[in-house]
Design a protein around this motif. Sequence first.
Motif, mmCIF file in Angstrom:
data_model
loop_
_atom_site.group_PDB
_atom_site.id
_atom_site.type_symbol
_atom_site.label_atom_id
_atom_site.label_comp_id
_atom_site.label_asym_id
_atom_site.label_seq_id
_atom_site.Cartn_x
_atom_site.Cartn_y
_atom_site.Cartn_z
ATOM 1 N N ALA A 259 0.852 -1.187 0.000
ATOM 2 C CA ALA A 259 0.000 0.000 0.000
ATOM 3 C C ALA A 259 0.890 1.240 0.000
ATOM 4 C CB ALA A 259 -0.908 -0.003 1.226
ATOM 5 N N VAL A 260 0.783 2.030 -1.043
ATOM 6 C CA VAL A 260 1.651 3.189 -1.240
ATOM 7 C C VAL A 260 0.938 4.448 -0.785
ATOM 8 C CG1 VAL A 260 2.902 4.574 -2.945
ATOM 9 C CG2 VAL A 260 2.856 2.069 -3.148
ATOM 10 N N ALA A 261 1.606 5.222 0.053
ATOM 11 C CA ALA A 261 1.003 6.435 0.611
ATOM 12 C C ALA A 261 1.351 7.686 -0.193
ATOM 13 C CB ALA A 261 1.456 6.624 2.058
ATOM 14 N N GLY A 262 2.495 7.703 -0.852
ATOM 15 C CA GLY A 262 2.903 8.896 -1.584
ATOM 16 C C GLY A 262 4.170 8.666 -2.360
ATOM 17 N N ALA A 263 4.516 9.650 -3.211
ATOM 18 C CA ALA A 263 5.707 9.551 -4.042
ATOM 19 C C ALA A 263 6.163 10.947 -4.422
ATOM 20 C CB ALA A 263 5.421 8.730 -5.292
ATOM 21 N N GLU A 264 7.459 11.105 -4.599
ATOM 22 C CA GLU A 264 8.023 12.383 -5.031
ATOM 23 C C GLU A 264 9.414 12.130 -5.590
ATOM 24 O OE1 GLU A 264 8.157 16.793 -3.150
ATOM 25 O OE2 GLU A 264 9.301 15.289 -2.045
ATOM 26 N N GLY A 265 9.686 12.710 -6.745
ATOM 27 C CA GLY A 265 11.009 12.549 -7.346
ATOM 28 C C GLY A 265 11.315 11.094 -7.641
ATOM 29 N N SER A 266 12.427 10.603 -7.127
ATOM 30 C CA SER A 266 12.851 9.228 -7.359
ATOM 31 C C SER A 266 12.392 8.275 -6.259
ATOM 32 C CB SER A 266 14.384 9.176 -7.465
ATOM 33 O OG SER A 266 14.854 9.968 -8.537
ATOM 34 N N TYR A 267 11.562 8.735 -5.337
ATOM 35 C CA TYR A 267 11.195 7.939 -4.157
ATOM 36 C C TYR A 267 9.680 7.759 -4.046
ATOM 37 C CZ TYR A 267 15.946 9.041 -2.596
ATOM 38 O OH TYR A 267 17.303 9.170 -2.513
ATOM 39 N N PHE A 268 9.272 6.686 -3.370
ATOM 40 C CA PHE A 268 7.897 6.547 -2.894
ATOM 41 C C PHE A 268 7.948 5.939 -1.505
ATOM 42 C CE2 PHE A 268 8.684 2.518 -5.087
ATOM 43 C CZ PHE A 268 8.126 1.571 -4.236
ATOM 44 N N TRP A 269 6.804 5.930 -0.786
ATOM 45 C CA TRP A 269 6.807 5.427 0.577
ATOM 46 C C TRP A 269 5.482 4.770 0.910
ATOM 47 C CZ3 TRP A 269 7.636 10.470 -0.874
ATOM 48 C CH2 TRP A 269 6.574 11.380 -0.677
ATOM 49 N N ASP A 270 5.516 3.933 1.930
ATOM 50 C CA ASP A 270 4.306 3.213 2.345
ATOM 51 C C ASP A 270 3.695 3.880 3.575
ATOM 52 O OD1 ASP A 270 5.772 2.377 4.586
ATOM 53 O OD2 ASP A 270 6.206 0.396 3.755
ATOM 54 N N TYR A 271 2.617 3.301 4.097
ATOM 55 C CA TYR A 271 1.886 3.900 5.213
ATOM 56 C C TYR A 271 2.569 3.681 6.556
ATOM 57 C CZ TYR A 271 -2.091 5.061 2.257
ATOM 58 O OH TYR A 271 -2.922 5.615 1.297
ATOM 59 N N ASP A 272 3.621 2.887 6.583
ATOM 60 C CA ASP A 272 4.423 2.752 7.794
ATOM 61 C C ASP A 272 5.569 3.749 7.820
ATOM 62 O OD1 ASP A 272 2.916 0.642 8.898
ATOM 63 O OD2 ASP A 272 3.941 -0.799 7.604
ATOM 64 N N GLY A 273 5.666 4.570 6.773
ATOM 65 C CA GLY A 273 6.716 5.580 6.701
ATOM 66 C C GLY A 273 8.007 5.079 6.089
ATOM 67 N N ARG A 274 8.025 3.856 5.564
ATOM 68 C CA ARG A 274 9.223 3.338 4.910
ATOM 69 C C ARG A 274 9.334 3.934 3.512
ATOM 70 N NH1 ARG A 274 7.582 -1.687 7.481
ATOM 71 N NH2 ARG A 274 6.342 -2.111 5.613
ATOM 72 N N ARG A 275 10.514 4.455 3.190
ATOM 73 C CA ARG A 275 10.745 5.113 1.916
ATOM 74 C C ARG A 275 11.598 4.222 1.016
ATOM 75 N NH1 ARG A 275 13.681 10.848 0.599
ATOM 76 N NH2 ARG A 275 15.499 9.642 1.234
ATOM 77 N N TYR A 276 11.281 4.201 -0.278
ATOM 78 C CA TYR A 276 12.008 3.368 -1.238
ATOM 79 C C TYR A 276 12.524 4.224 -2.385
ATOM 80 C CZ TYR A 276 9.406 -0.346 1.140
ATOM 81 O OH TYR A 276 8.860 -1.186 2.076
ATOM 82 N N LEU A 277 13.778 4.024 -2.751
ATOM 83 C CA LEU A 277 14.330 4.608 -3.972
ATOM 84 C C LEU A 277 13.885 3.713 -5.129
ATOM 85 C CD1 LEU A 277 16.141 6.611 -5.475
ATOM 86 C CD2 LEU A 277 18.104 5.171 -4.868
ATOM 87 N N ASP A 278 13.175 4.293 -6.085
ATOM 88 C CA ASP A 278 12.522 3.488 -7.121
ATOM 89 C C ASP A 278 13.460 3.243 -8.298
ATOM 90 O OD1 ASP A 278 10.807 2.129 -8.709
ATOM 91 O OD2 ASP A 278 9.330 3.718 -8.924
ATOM 92 N N PHE A 279 14.063 2.055 -8.313
ATOM 93 C CA PHE A 279 14.929 1.662 -9.416
ATOM 94 C C PHE A 279 14.129 0.974 -10.524
ATOM 95 C CE2 PHE A 279 19.802 1.341 -8.780
ATOM 96 C CZ PHE A 279 19.865 2.675 -8.444
ATOM 97 N N SER A 280 12.789 1.085 -10.462
ATOM 98 C CA SER A 280 11.952 0.524 -11.521
ATOM 99 C C SER A 280 11.202 1.600 -12.303
ATOM 100 C CB SER A 280 10.929 -0.455 -10.929
ATOM 101 O OG SER A 280 9.938 0.246 -10.187
ATOM 102 N N SER A 281 11.234 2.844 -11.821
ATOM 103 C CA SER A 281 10.483 3.940 -12.452
ATOM 104 C C SER A 281 9.034 3.535 -12.717
ATOM 105 C CB SER A 281 11.144 4.373 -13.774
ATOM 106 O OG SER A 281 12.372 5.011 -13.542
ATOM 107 N N GLY A 282 8.387 2.982 -11.704
ATOM 108 C CA GLY A 282 7.022 2.483 -11.876
ATOM 109 C C GLY A 282 7.071 1.199 -12.666
ATOM 110 N N LEU A 283 6.703 1.251 -13.913
ATOM 111 C CA LEU A 283 6.960 0.177 -14.878
ATOM 112 C C LEU A 283 7.806 0.757 -16.009
ATOM 113 C CD1 LEU A 283 3.549 -1.730 -15.048
ATOM 114 C CD2 LEU A 283 5.728 -2.583 -14.169
ATOM 115 N N VAL A 284 8.889 1.400 -15.618
ATOM 116 C CA VAL A 284 9.831 2.069 -16.531
ATOM 117 C C VAL A 284 9.090 3.157 -17.318
ATOM 118 C CG1 VAL A 284 11.786 1.687 -18.087
ATOM 119 C CG2 VAL A 284 10.943 -0.200 -16.705
#
Length: 479
Positions: A63-88
């Motif tokens: 469950a994704v809570a938000g996204a900005e720039g190269s990152y997105f994060w979940d509802y637990d506050g964990r942030r991920y650097l997106d090396f997939s660009s969504g589905l590229v």
Amino acid sequence: MDNLSRKRPDRRQAADFTARPGTPTLPRMTPQPNPEAGAAVKAADRDHVFHSWSAQELIDPLAVAGAEGSYFWDYDGRRYLDFSSGLVYTNIGYQHPAVVAAIQEQAARMTTFAPAFAVEARSEAARLIAERTPGDLDKIFFTNGGADAVEHAIRMARLHTGRPKVLSAYRSYHGGTQQAVNITGDPRRWASDSGTAGVVHFWAPYLYRSRFYAENEEQECARALEHLETTIAFEGPSTIAAIILETIPGTAGIMVPPPGYLAGVRELCDKYGIVFVLDEVMAGFGRTGEWFAADLFDVTPDLLTFAKGVNSGYVPLGGVAISGAIAETFGKRPYPGGLTYSGHPLACAAAVATINVMAEEGVVGNAARLGTSVAGPELRALAERHPCVGEVRGVGMFWALELVRDRETREPLVPYNAAGEANAPMAAFAAAAKAGGLWPFVNMNRTHVVPPCNISEAELKEGLAVLDAALSVADEYTR
């Protein structure tokens, strides 16, 4: 190349990513933990959303809570650097303020309008795309995404030639609609392949796992072209409408074709009167460090399909760029095809803003520079340290690491189309990457490095450091 430089004097732009002066700004988003909201989103998803390419009871979507720039994060506050660009497709990252503002402005002016009319956003998007496509691909037919772009490109080719067959490569992906999935060469085709779609598959070059017993790129190119011409001869040239290739295959493995291959395919198409279609849905709009990957090989197809990066996926949009000769076929003969939302104003406004952002902020050059100076060298250094890495290949912000159990035999880390326990090594690798705050793109025995094209050097190196650690987990499965 003269026509390319004439059409696109700014085709490479500046080498460094810089913020555009006067760009509107959005409040910087900070992950705020809210597990209860996340649980509600997850519950509704599990109750009602039917996910693509999935056994519904075996998946556990984040469950994704938000996204900005190269990152997105979940509802637990964990942030991920997106090396997939969504589905590229998020080539300019998430929530770029200039594109968000353009969508808002267009929505206030004209939210939607039928495709038979001339609309400013549609006209301008077509002009900007045509300005960047190679050769005389100056007419743009808009679709809702990449799959229906492929559907319409094939329809155009069949009508233009009066021929039924299409040749496409194994190790390819062209979309999930009925014709496009049959053109696809990977296992996602199998469940829908009745053998009646008029599609014939052939082997494209892939030196690391050569089907032609080649020892170098020159042999691989020559033998792959010989194989293709033999296929044409045995299928009957007069029955073949089109040859379609991903300029650089994406999901199938980012196999950059050897020098001379695409030019050779162009020559075969000209020799036998076959329409040459390049699928740039994933490779286009800066992903390879050029506006289109075709520019890397100085090749102009008859039809070029696009989607994804044309507006960074902010609003669904795809299309076909059409040569003068094929456009002329439908000058006084109606083209029998269309879509209710073709050239949707919101999607086209997003495309206009995205292309302008890419041009003014040097996004294409940023992808080229970081591919040459950071991604390529550092990924090859990872290969030296990790026995699980069999090959590194790519260009721009478009890279793949082929993971193996044994470098000598090149045995894949997991079997072809592995599932369940057989896929455990790749699942463990992906879990390690996510635990380190990196969201990887994983397919079969490969991980792809495909971050936003405007990623910063610091962010790219941050992600590569996590990738380094995750590969140590994959190393445990080597021998």
